[in-house]
Design an enzyme around this catalytic site. Structure first.
Site, PDB file in Angstrom:
ATOM      1  CE  LYS A   1      43.788   7.241 -40.204  1.00 21.02           C
ATOM      2  NZ  LYS A   1      45.158   7.690 -39.878  1.00 21.02           N
ATOM      3  CD1 TRP A   2      34.559   7.387 -42.831  1.00 20.85           C
ATOM      4  CD2 TRP A   2      34.346   6.519 -44.878  1.00 20.85           C
ATOM      5  NE1 TRP A   2      33.415   7.905 -43.379  1.00 20.85           N
ATOM      6  CE2 TRP A   2      33.262   7.386 -44.639  1.00 20.85           C
ATOM      7  CE3 TRP A   2      34.421   5.850 -46.103  1.00 20.85           C
ATOM      8  CZ2 TRP A   2      32.252   7.600 -45.578  1.00 20.85           C
ATOM      9  CZ3 TRP A   2      33.415   6.070 -47.027  1.00 20.85           C
ATOM     10  CH2 TRP A   2      32.352   6.932 -46.774  1.00 20.85           C
ATOM     11  CG  ASP A   3      40.225  10.970 -40.213  1.00 16.49           C
ATOM     12  OD1 ASP A   3      39.588  10.883 -39.145  1.00 16.49           O
ATOM     13  OD2 ASP A   3      41.368  11.464 -40.284  1.00 16.49           O
TER      14      ASP A   3
ATOM     15  CG  ASP B   1      -1.977   1.031   1.127  1.00 17.21           C
ATOM     16  OD1 ASP B   1      -2.259   1.454  -0.006  1.00 17.21           O
ATOM     17  OD2 ASP B   1      -2.505   1.442   2.168  1.00 17.21           O
TER      18      ASP B   1
ATOM     19  CG  ASP C   1      46.786   9.697 -42.766  1.00 17.05           C
ATOM     20  OD1 ASP C   1      46.173  10.769 -42.608  1.00 17.05           O
ATOM     21  OD2 ASP C   1      46.562   8.682 -42.082  1.00 17.05           O
TER      22      ASP C   1
ATOM     23  CG  ASP D   1      44.542  11.357 -34.013  1.00 14.25           C
ATOM     24  OD1 ASP D   1      44.453  10.341 -34.717  1.00 14.25           O
ATOM     25  OD2 ASP D   1      44.079  12.458 -34.358  1.00 14.25           O
TER      26      ASP D   1
HETATM   27  C1  DGJ Z   1      43.017  12.395 -37.907  1.00 14.12           C
HETATM   28  C2  DGJ Z   1      43.491  10.975 -37.849  1.00 14.12           C
HETATM   29  O1  DGJ Z   1      43.137  10.379 -36.641  1.00 14.12           O
HETATM   30  C3  DGJ Z   1      44.987  10.956 -38.090  1.00 14.12           C
HETATM   31  O2  DGJ Z   1      45.475   9.653 -37.962  1.00 14.12           O
HETATM   32  C4  DGJ Z   1      45.253  11.502 -39.452  1.00 14.12           C
HETATM   33  O3  DGJ Z   1      44.683  10.662 -40.417  1.00 14.12           O
HETATM   34  C5  DGJ Z   1      44.688  12.906 -39.572  1.00 14.12           C
HETATM   35  N1  DGJ Z   1      43.314  12.959 -39.198  1.00 14.12           N
HETATM   36  C6  DGJ Z   1      44.826  13.428 -40.970  1.00 14.12           C
HETATM   37  O4  DGJ Z   1      44.228  14.633 -41.137  1.00 14.12           O
END
Ligand code: DGJ
Length: 729
Positions: free
Chosen positions: A478-480, A53, A368, A550
C-alpha cells in the site's frame, strides 16, 4: 479505423466505427479544429469556419488576404499567444528578448502505426500496431525557432482520441515554457453542462453538474498532487443528455500533479477546453534543442450518456492503461489492521488477527502504518524504513512468515515520498525535502515532502525499499502519500529551474514507481493518498488498484464510489467493510449494508475480529464466500449506474458480464420513508433477447431494461440493501 489526409482539402480525418475527429489546415498554415463526435463517413465541407463580417475587432494574421479570417474566431488545435486570438492560450513561451508572441504554423505530418510510448510518463498504450494509429502534426514558428509536435492516437474499437504535445526549442538561445498544456479542443457552440468531481479528504469524487457559463472557468490543483479536491477530469454534456442517453464529451488527464482544466465560452458562444499541467508555479527552461513532453489527455465521446462515457473509460483503463501481472487477475480479499490497532500493535496481535481472518476466508493481510523506526504516532520516522523490533521482535520476515503460515499472503504499508523531521534520514539530510532556501517550510501531518526531483533522494528511498522487498516475502504494497506540497523549491536545482520542481517531482515519482513495479512484478501495488488524494489515471498506470477514501462509512461511500465510477472501473476502487459505529462519521449501520457497499468495489475488511460485537462475523464470512464466487463478474464485468445517491435516498447499480448471461444488481435504501413513493429501476446492459431468472422467476431482458423492477417496497428501516442475481436461461 484510419487516419486519412485529403491533400486537396488539407483535411485530416481520424475515424473508427464509432467516432470521427476532423481537422483542417487553413491555407497550409493554421491547424483548425473542425469536428469531434459520432462517426461521419465522408466529410465534404471545406473551411467550415464562420466567414462572416464579424471580425472587426479581430485581427487578421500578418500578410493575410482574407479580412474574414481571424485567429480570434476560428476553432483551433494549437492556439498561441499574442497574434490575435484573445482567448486562453494552449502554451506560453518567453523568449530572450522578454516577449512572448508565438504562432505555430504547419510544417509536416506523419502517420505512425500503433502508439509510441511517452518517455517517462504514464499513458494509454496499444499492444500491437493494428490496434491504433497515431498522427503527429509538426507545427513551427520559424522566426521564434520553436516547434510543437501534436500527437493524436485513435484506437480501432474505442470511442477515444488521445492527445499530447512535444514543445521543442530549435534555436540556440534558452527560452522558457511558462505554460505548456497538453490539449485544446474547441467546439462551435456552448450548449453544454459541465460535470466535475470536486471533493475533500474523506469526501472524494462527489459529482457536480452545472450549465457551462460564459467566460473563463478553471478547475485545478496547485497542491503538487492531483488531490482530493478535484479530479483532473471534466465532462461536457448536452443539457438534455442523461445517464443513458445523449452526447457527452469526457476529458481526463493522465497525470498525478498540478493540473488545470480551463473552459472558455467566448462571445460567439464557442467553447474552448484546455487541459494540462497547471501554469501556476510552473516554468520550464528549454535550452538549445531541448524538448518538453506533455502528459496525455484522453478524450472520450459518447452518445449514450454518462454511462456510455464511463464504459469507454473503464475498458480503456482496465485494458490499456493498467499493466503488469495483476492487471487481469482476480484481486484478493484483504484485511487491513489500521482501524483495529492504529499504531499500537505487536506480532502476537497481528498473527491472531490473521488467524481469525483466515477463518473468514480472507486471503491477504495488510500491515499498515507504524511498523518502522520509532513510529508510535504520526510525528516521527518517515524515511527510516527499518523495522521496529519493539513491536515486531522477529522482524518483518518473522511476522510475514507467521502470517503466511496462517494461510494469508502478506502486504505492507509504505509512505516513501515523505520524511519526518524526527528521523535519522532528516538528521543526515536536512536539505532533502521540498523547500525554499532560508525560508520556513509548512508542516502537514507533521511531515515534509521528500524532494523526488533529485536523483540522490530517489536512489536512497529506492535502495531502502528494494532491501526490504528482496528479503521479506511481500505480496502487496500500500503506497501512501499524506500531505501536499508547500514552499515549493529544490535545493538541488539552480534558480532558473526552481519552477520545474513540482513537475520534476512527479517525473521522479514515476521513475521510482516504474522501477519498483517492474522489478517486483509479483507484488500487487495499491495506490493511496490519505484515501483518494491521488487516485488519478497517472497512478493507475503503475498501480492497478487504489484506496478510494479514508471514509469507510457505507452511506458516504455510496457517493464516493458512485462518483469514482464515472471514470474508474470498480476493480480499481478498494472498499472496506469496517466497524460500526463508523470511525469517520460515527454512523451505525447493519453488517449487510456495509458488506453490500464494499462488495460492489474491490473488497477488503477492516474489522477488529477479536472485539467485534456489532458485526455479525458469520454474515461477513458468508459475504466473503459469495464475493469470491462472484468476483469475476464484480471485478471484470460492465458496471452501470442506475440510481444516484446525489439525487435521492436510494442508490442502485448493476454489474453485467461480457456475454450478458449474468448480472448482479445492488440496491440501497439510505433512509426509509412512510407512504414512500415506489422505486422502480430500469436495468441496463442486458441482452434484450434473453430471458433472465431471478429467484426462480422469469423476466425478459427488454422487460427488465424498459419496464424495470420494483425495488423498495419490501425494505424496512434505514441503511438497508438488497442484492439481486440474474442468470440468463
Ligand atoms: C492514510 C491512509 O489512507 C490510511 O488508510 C492509513 O494507511 C493511514 N494513512 C496510515 O497513516
Amino acid at each position: 479505423m484510419g487516419i486519412y489526409y485529403d491533400q486537396e482539402k488539407q483535411q485530416f480525418h481520424l475515424f473508427n466505427k464509432e467516432i470521427s475527429y476532423v481537422m483542417e489546415l487553413e491555407n497550409q498554415d493554421y491547424l483548425i479544429q473542425v469536428y469531434f463526435g459520432a462517426r461521419i463517413q465522408s466529410f465534404y465541407q471545406k473551411s467550415p469556419y464562420p466567414k462572416i463580417d464579424r471580425s472587426s475587432f479581430s485581427p487578421n494574421p500578418a500578410n493575410w488576404p482574407d479580412r474574414n479570417f481571424s485567429l480570434d474566431t476560428v476553432l483551433q488545435e494549437c492556439p498561441g499567444q499574442g497574434s490575435g486570438d484573445y482567448r486562453e492560450p494552449l502554451f506560453e513561451i518567453t523568449y530572450p528578448d522578454g516577449t512572448k508572441a508565438t504562432q505555430f504554423k504547419y510544417e509536416a505530418h506523419e502517420i505512425i502505426q500503433g502508439k509510441p510510448k511517452l518517455t517517462g510518463l504514464p499513458a494509454t498504450y496499444a499492444v500491437d500496431s493494428e490496434e491504433a494509429e497515431t498522427l503527429v502534426i509538426h507545427l513551427i514558428d520559424s522566426i521564434r525557432q520553436v516547434k510543437a509536435s501534436l500527437s493524436y492516437t485513435i484506437y480501432q474499437n474505442r470511442s477515444v482520441v488521445t492527445k499530447s504535445i512535444q514543445y521543442e526549442n530549435l534555436g540556440t538561445e534558452t527560452v522558457y515554457l511558462n505554460r505548456g498544456l497538453s490539449a485544446c479542443l474547441d467546439f462551435p457552440d456552448a450548449h453544454f453542462d459541465l460535470v466535475q468531481m470536486p471533493g475533500a479528504w474523506s469526501r472524494e469524487k462527489q459529482l457536480k453538474r452545472d450549465p457551462l457559463m460564459m467566460g473563463i472557468h478553471t478547475l485545478d490543483s496547485k497542491r503538487g498532487a492531483s488531490s482530493t479536491h478535484q479530479q483532473p477530469f471534466i465532462a461536457l454534456m448536452r443539457p438534455e443528455a442523461t445517464e443513458k442517453s445523449g452526447e457527452v464529451y469526457g476529458f481526463h488527464f493522465i497525470y498525478s500533479g498540478n493540473f488545470q482544466i480551463t473552459t472558455e465560452v467566448d462571445t460567439y458562444q464557442q467553447t474552448r477546453v484546455l487541459i494540462g499541467i497547471n501554469a501556476y508555479d510552473f516554468s520550464w527552461q528549454l535550452q538549445e534543442k531541448e524538448v518538453f513532453q506533455t502528459p496525455e489527455v484522453v478524450l472520450v465521446y459518447s452518445n449514450t450518456g454518462l454511462n456510455g462515457m464511463s464504459q469507454t473509460f473503464h475498458h480503456l483503463y482496465r485494458e490499456r492503461l493498467a499493466r503488469g501481472e495483476h492487471q487481469f487477475k482476480e484481486r484478493p480479499v484483504l484485511i487491513n489492521n489500521w482501524e483495529t490497532t492504529y499504531f499500537d500493535f505487536d506480532e502476537t496481535q497481528l498473527v491472531n488477527l490473521a488467524r481469525k481472518a483466515n477463518e473468514l476466508g480472507i486471503e491477504l493481510f495488510v500491515l499498515d502504518d507504524g511498523w518502522f523506526g520509532e513510529r508510535n504516532d504520526d510525528t516521527t520516522s518517515l524515511g527510516d524504513w527499518v523495522v521496529n523490533r519493539q513491536k515486531l521482535a522477529n522482524g518483518l520476515k518473522g511476522v510475514a512468515d507467521k502470517i503466511r503460515n496462517e494461510g494469508l499472503k502478506f502486504g505492507l504499508w509504505f509512505e516513501p515520498e515523505m520524511i519526518s523531521q524526527q528521523s535519522q534520514l532528516f538528521k543526515e539530510h536536512p536539505d532533502w525535502h521540498i523547500q525554499i532556501k532560508d525560508y520556513p517550510t509548512s508542516q502537514g501531518r507533521n511531515q515534509l515532502v521528500l524532494d523526488f526531483s533529485r536523483q540522490e533522494v530517489r536512489d536512497e528511498i529506492k535502495a531502502q525499499l528494494i532491501q526490504i522487498l528482496s528479503t521479506v516475502p511481500i505480496d502487496y504494497i500500500k503506497w501512501d502519500m499524506n500531505r501536499n506540497m508547500t514552499e515549493v523549491g529544490s535545493l538541488g536545482a539552480n534558480p532558473q529551474q526552481q519552477l520545474e520542481t513540482a513537475h520534476r517531482y512527479i517525473l521522479g515519482l514515476y521513475e521510482v514507481l516504474e522501477e519498483l513495479t517492474t522489478s517486483f512484478p509479483h507484488i500487487l501495488f495499491e495506490n493511496c493518498s490519505g484515501g483518494g488524494g491521488r487516485y488519478d489515471p497517472g497512478m493507475v498506470y503503475y498501480m492497478p488498484q487504489s484506496w478510494a477514501s479514508d471514509n469507510t462509512d457505507a452511506v458516504e461511500r455510496l457517493k464516493i464510489q458512485y462518483g469514482t465510477s464515472l471514470v474508474f472501473p470498480p476493480i480499481m476502487t478498494c472498499a472496506h467493510l469496517s466497524e460500526s459505529p463508523n470511525h469517520q462519521v460515527g454512523r451505525i449501520t447493519d453488517t449487510k449494508m456495509r458488506a453490500d457497499v464494499a462488495m460492489s468495489a474491490n473488497l477488503g475488511i477492516m474489522l477488529n475480529l477479536e472485539k467485534e460485537a456489532t458485526t455479525d462475523l458469520e454474515l461477513v464470512k458468508e459475504n466473503i464466500a459469495w464475493y469470491q464466487k462472484n468476483r469475476k463478474l464484480l471485478q471484470f464485468g460492465d458496471f452501470y449506474r442506475l440510481i444516484s445517491p446525489f439525487e435521492s435516498h436510494y442508490t442502485a447499480w448493476v454489474f453485467v458480464d461480457a456475454a450478458k448471461d449474468q448480472a448482479i444488481l445492488f440496491f440501497y435504501q439510505i433512509l426509509n420513508e412512510v407512504s414512500k413513493p415506489f422505486v422502480k429501476v430500469q436495468l441496463q446492459g442486458l441482452d434484450s433477447q434473453k430471458v433472465y431468472q431471478i429467484n426462480g422467476d422469469l423476466f425478459s431482458g427488454d422487460e427488465l431494461m424498459n419496464f424495470g423492477l420494483y425495488l423498495n417496497h419490501d425494505l424496512d428501516g434505514d441503511f438497508k440493501s438488497k442484492v439481486i442475481e440474474l442468470k440468463s436461461l
